[in-house]
Design an enzyme around this catalytic site. Structure first.
Site, PDB file in Angstrom:
ATOM      1  N   CYS A  55       4.486  -8.715  10.931  1.00 18.69           N
ATOM      2  CA  CYS A  55       5.662  -8.166  10.256  1.00 18.69           C
ATOM      3  C   CYS A  55       6.953  -8.590  10.936  1.00 18.69           C
ATOM      4  O   CYS A  55       8.032  -8.450  10.358  1.00 18.69           O
ATOM      5  CB  CYS A  55       5.572  -6.644  10.185  1.00 18.69           C
ATOM      6  SG  CYS A  55       4.998  -5.873  11.700  1.00 18.69           S
ATOM      7  N   GLU A  81       6.491   0.972   6.397  1.00 18.53           N
ATOM      8  CA  GLU A  81       6.975  -0.314   6.907  1.00 18.53           C
ATOM      9  C   GLU A  81       6.601  -1.363   5.877  1.00 18.53           C
ATOM     10  O   GLU A  81       5.426  -1.517   5.541  1.00 18.53           O
ATOM     11  CB  GLU A  81       6.334  -0.633   8.260  1.00 18.53           C
ATOM     12  CG  GLU A  81       6.811  -1.944   8.846  1.00 18.53           C
ATOM     13  CD  GLU A  81       5.848  -2.476   9.887  1.00 18.53           C
ATOM     14  OE1 GLU A  81       5.533  -3.681   9.814  1.00 18.53           O
ATOM     15  OE2 GLU A  81       5.426  -1.703  10.761  1.00 18.53           O
TER      16      GLU A  81
END
Length: 525
Positions: free
Chosen positions: A302, A265
């Site tokens: 994020c 990620e």
């Protein structure tokens, strides 16, 4: 529990030999003790050897035994109590309530995967029984289940010292799948990592599992990380961090004689689309909600809303004015590390010096160390589409509003976006037709689509997707949050005409595990 500064390799506490890692309290820039000497190639070799030796036994543990193991980890993490909270606060600069929430989330993830393991649906058992009389050719007995890939290397994240770290989602899902795990601790929170690592170590011992089921390594350079990825006994990688870090691991994994999957990620700016009716009817509330989401945790999520896209006009002007007023009142917040603060400052400076972006507002300046001052910028859609630099993620409380001429141009902007973890739509009923024209694009661009919410906050549940097309992740087919995360560390195996007494319990004729199986095209339960 006192901190030792040691590597945890299987059931052993091992002194490192390489450059030491020290945690830094980002609120004071104070160096925290103890020092964590980095691991060497020999330590990687030992951890990987133990993991490989443990694999075949651990992967065939009963579903109940594996579920109990995950639950035992959660119990030992909770038992750390204030010791864990205070160390994590000191290493991250995050408030105590945030750390307590992360501990709760981490333990909930572990217990959720325990439930998933017990249910056994992740085994995806499929049985096609033999048809010896079938013409023109008989069909053999065919049975399929999923098995774990092998030992997994997990890289702790900087922004979540617990929920995406040593016992976070990557570790929990890999252990649930039956994979031993070797964690490379993030250098920002080595003490927190040791405490959690010892909790896992204790659970391994109490559950009488092979010691190589878990190890924890430290290292300030690339030797440990690349060493793990290059080791032939490592069969998959879980990573949360920067695009450069994720790509380095991915390239190393693909260059191996046996390439392996890297579930990284990496980068996402999480666009928010404001539609006309919603913006006109509740623009002020949307502006306040946007700034609250932007400022949460100093923007170190994020899923932080780094981009707002809307059609220009009075309603958007009012939204920008209200958001700017809220930004101006926003106090500075301590960022996680000096490195993250420096990267944020550089990113903001790059936007401020870009002729295609206009600084609209900035928050209250901080008087301490590593203070994130919120920023809001504005750009036109035509400039945004011409200048790819405006898509660069600025990790922190900074966002860019893109003003579009019309809906068609907003769709053009959406088409030019990179892959994202999330895409958010704010709409009223009158906006439905316009939103419908945009949804196909958002489905191609993002792993999670939200309506009338804010992307910060990721629910741990069966339906969650925390992933997306590159560069949000290195593999858009996967999620790192939610029970489907277990699928990253599994592969199917088919057994043809294998005698029943040699078959694994999950695919035996009598279904002794009482699983929900697909048999001859029909579900057994």
């Amino acid at each position: 529990m006192s901190l030792s500064g040691n590597l945890l390799i299987g059931q052993r506490a091992v002194a490192g030999t390489q450059t030491p890692v020290h945690a830094i309290n980002p609120a004071t820039n104070e160096r925290l003790e103890p020092a964590y000497l980095g691991g060497s190639r020999e330590h990687v070799e030992l951890a990987c050897s133990l993991a490989w030796d443990a694999f075949d036994r651990y992967r065939e543990t009963s579903l109940e035994a594996r579920a109990v193991f995950l639950e035992r980890i959660a119990q030992h993490i909770e038992a750390l109590g204030d010791t864990l909270v205070q160390r994590a606060v000191a290493e991250s600069g995050l408030p105590q309530a945030r750390i307590q929430g992360e501990i709760g989330r981490t333990c909930f993830q572990l217990r959720t995967f325990a439930r998933t393991v017990r249910a056994g649906e992740w085994l995806d058992v499929r049985v096609d029984q033999a048809l010896p009389e079938r013409q023109p050719l008989p069909r053999p007995d065919l049975r399929q289940r999923h098995i774990p890939l092998g030992p997994v290397a997990v890289f702790g994240a900087s922004n979540f010292p617990l929920a995406f770290s040593v016992a976070g989602g990557d570790t929990a899902s890999a252990l649930a799948a039956g994979c031993p795990v070797i964690v490379k601790a993030h250098s920002a929170h080595p003490g927190t990592s040791e405490l959690v690592g010892r909790a896992i170590q204790q659970a391994v011992r109490e559950c009488d599992l092979p010691e190589g089921v878990f190890s924890l390594l430290y290292g300030s350079g690339t030797e440990i990380g690349i060493g793990l990825v290059n080791d032939p006994r490592i069969k998959a990688v879980g990573f949360t961090g920067s695009r450069s870090g994720g790509m380095a691991l991915t390239q190393a994994a693909q260059a191996r004689p046996e390439p392996i999957p890297v579930y990284a990620e990496m980068s996402s700016i999480n666009p928010v689309f404001l539609f006309e009716s919603a913006l006109r009817n509740r623009g002020a509330a949307l502006a306040e909600g946007f700034v609250a989401s932007l400022n949460q945790g100093a923007g170190q999520f994020c899923t932080n809303p780094g981009l707002v896209i809307a059609i220009k006009g009075e309603a958007l002007d009012a939204f920008i004015t209200t958001a700017a007023d809220a930004i101006i009142r926003s106090p500075a917040q301590t960022m996680l590390t000096p490195g993250i603060y420096n990267a944020y400052s550089n990113g903001v400076q790059a936007l401020a010096s870009n002729a295609n972006a206009r600084l609209q507002a900035k928050g209250v300046a901080g008087d301490g160390h590593n203070q994130c001052q919120s920023h809001l910028f504005v750009s036109s859609a035509s400039d945004f589409m011409r200048d790819h630099a405006l898509q660069a993620e600025v990790f922190g409380s900074a966002s860019l509003v893109v003003q579009c001429d019309d809906l068609a141009q907003a769709r053009q902007v959406a088409e030019q976006l990179e892959g994202q973890l999330t895409a958010t739509v704010h709409m009223d009923a009158a906006d439905s037709e316009a939103v419908a024209t945009l949804l196909p694009t958002l489905e191609r661009k993002a792993g999670r689509i939200l309506v009338n919410g804010w992307p910060t906050g990721v629910e741990v549940c069966d339906a969650m997707v925390h992933g997306g097309p590159f560069p949000a992740t290195s593999d858009a087919r996967s999620t790192s949050v939610g029970t489907a995360a277990i699928l990253r560390f599994l592969r199917p195996v088919c057994y043809q005409n294998v005698p029943d007494d040699l078959l694994p319990p999950a695919i035996k004729q009598g279904n002794p595990l009482n699983l929900r199986r697909l048999v001859n095209g029909q579900r057994e339960h």
